[in-house]
Design a protein around this motif. Sequence first.
Motif, mmCIF file in Angstrom:
data_model
loop_
_atom_site.group_PDB
_atom_site.id
_atom_site.type_symbol
_atom_site.label_atom_id
_atom_site.label_comp_id
_atom_site.label_asym_id
_atom_site.label_seq_id
_atom_site.Cartn_x
_atom_site.Cartn_y
_atom_site.Cartn_z
ATOM 1 N N GLU A 53 0.856 -1.078 0.256
ATOM 2 C CA GLU A 53 0.462 -0.015 0.265
ATOM 3 C C GLU A 53 0.963 1.469 -0.358
ATOM 4 N N SER A 54 1.710 1.211 0.601
ATOM 5 C CA SER A 54 2.817 1.990 1.068
ATOM 6 C C SER A 54 3.699 2.609 -0.328
ATOM 7 N N ASN A 269 -6.252 7.528 -5.654
ATOM 8 C CA ASN A 269 -6.077 8.676 -4.309
ATOM 9 C C ASN A 269 -4.716 8.621 -3.642
ATOM 10 N N ASP A 273 -3.113 11.779 -1.599
ATOM 11 C CA ASP A 273 -1.890 11.691 -0.405
ATOM 12 C C ASP A 273 -0.598 11.785 -1.281
ATOM 13 N N PHE A 295 1.776 6.903 6.109
ATOM 14 C CA PHE A 295 0.425 7.011 5.169
ATOM 15 C C PHE A 295 -0.577 5.468 4.982
ATOM 16 N N ASN A 299 -3.449 3.756 5.600
ATOM 17 C CA ASN A 299 -4.358 3.657 5.063
ATOM 18 C C ASN A 299 -4.931 1.959 4.992
ATOM 19 N N TYR A 300 -4.302 0.624 4.973
ATOM 20 C CA TYR A 300 -4.306 -0.420 4.906
ATOM 21 C C TYR A 300 -4.680 -0.696 5.968
ATOM 22 N N ALA A 302 -6.780 1.085 7.660
ATOM 23 C CA ALA A 302 -8.102 1.762 7.976
ATOM 24 C C ALA A 302 -9.200 0.196 8.444
ATOM 25 N N ARG A 317 -9.412 8.525 7.371
ATOM 26 C CA ARG A 317 -9.051 9.947 6.186
ATOM 27 C C ARG A 317 -9.536 11.757 7.133
ATOM 28 N N VAL A 320 -5.725 11.359 8.597
ATOM 29 C CA VAL A 320 -4.736 12.307 7.139
ATOM 30 C C VAL A 320 -5.023 13.531 7.265
#
Length: 344
Positions: A53-54, A269, A273, A295, A299-300, A302, A317, A320
């Motif tokens: 995800e990063s 996104n 981001d 981040f 995101n992951y 969440a 969000r 962030v």
Amino acid sequence: MREFFVSLIALFLGLLVGAAVMLFGGYNPLEAYRALFWSVLTSPYQLGEMLRESTPLLLTGISVALAYRAGLFNIGAAGQMYLGGVAAAWVGIAWELPPVLHAGLAVTAAALAGALWGALAGYLKAWRGVHEVISTIMLNWTALYLGNGLIRAYLLDPNQRQRSRFVAASATLDSPTLASLFGQARLGYGFVLALLALVVYAVLLERHTLGFALRASGLSPGAARYAGIPPGRSIVLAMGLAGAFAGVAGATEVLGVFHYMGIAAALPNAGFDGIAVALLGGNTAPGILLAGLFFGLLNYGAGSMQFVAGVPLEAVRIVVAAVLLFVAVRYVFERWVGVRRSAE
């Protein structure tokens, strides 16, 4: 070191605001944050997915940071990333080449597509006086509809009308070794590319004459012009390089994760981001690495917050946005102090 502590404070305040919002909504923030950090960092599979995800965040963070160091604000990383993904998919689907060469050319095509899109905004800024924020926002939407049209016209899977055909196996960035190390997570060579991009970014900006010229143009366009550095060329070059990094971000998603390019209703996104990653990371390579991983974790993780503590995804969000707000306050304050000192 000062940048690091400022970012750390912004991070802490962002998490604090997120906790306050969760309390206001009747959720337990301690349970939510425990689910966020503990579940991801203690499982090899979850950790691998977090790194996956990063990956695009690191690359779009570099894109925004490079433009910022040259005195520009690249809002267009999302569009550049999207077109990069389309270009990578086109090479991966339409061409037949040996494995390593095929993947390399697909990534190169993505970088070129992103670079051309970014350089277009640079050209409009340098020779037509169009502010890059306005042009990149407009180019973002153009990229989305242009990319969707190209997929429909040339790459569409006849059985799946909302996406392209799969790229050839020789063009993928899959890594069985990395996947097995992280519990069969979808972590591939795209993450390695992102780490290499951070090294390239650091060397280019801090050790190379080209990076010096870009930074000089960003710090003082007048002084740069006096030193013989053409400002127009620097603007186009900076935006082109920024677009190239964002284009590679699109390639890592298409070639390393999904293996196809979907027809999208909105831009990715990760492109937006990247602004938060660059600002929180202080536009430095180590800072971008840490901010991108953070981040990516948000995101992951969440999903874990929602599953364990029942916290809606929107809470992440808010965290962030709060982090970004506190980081931005610092930039506004520094600009205000600079204006006052100039006036004195």
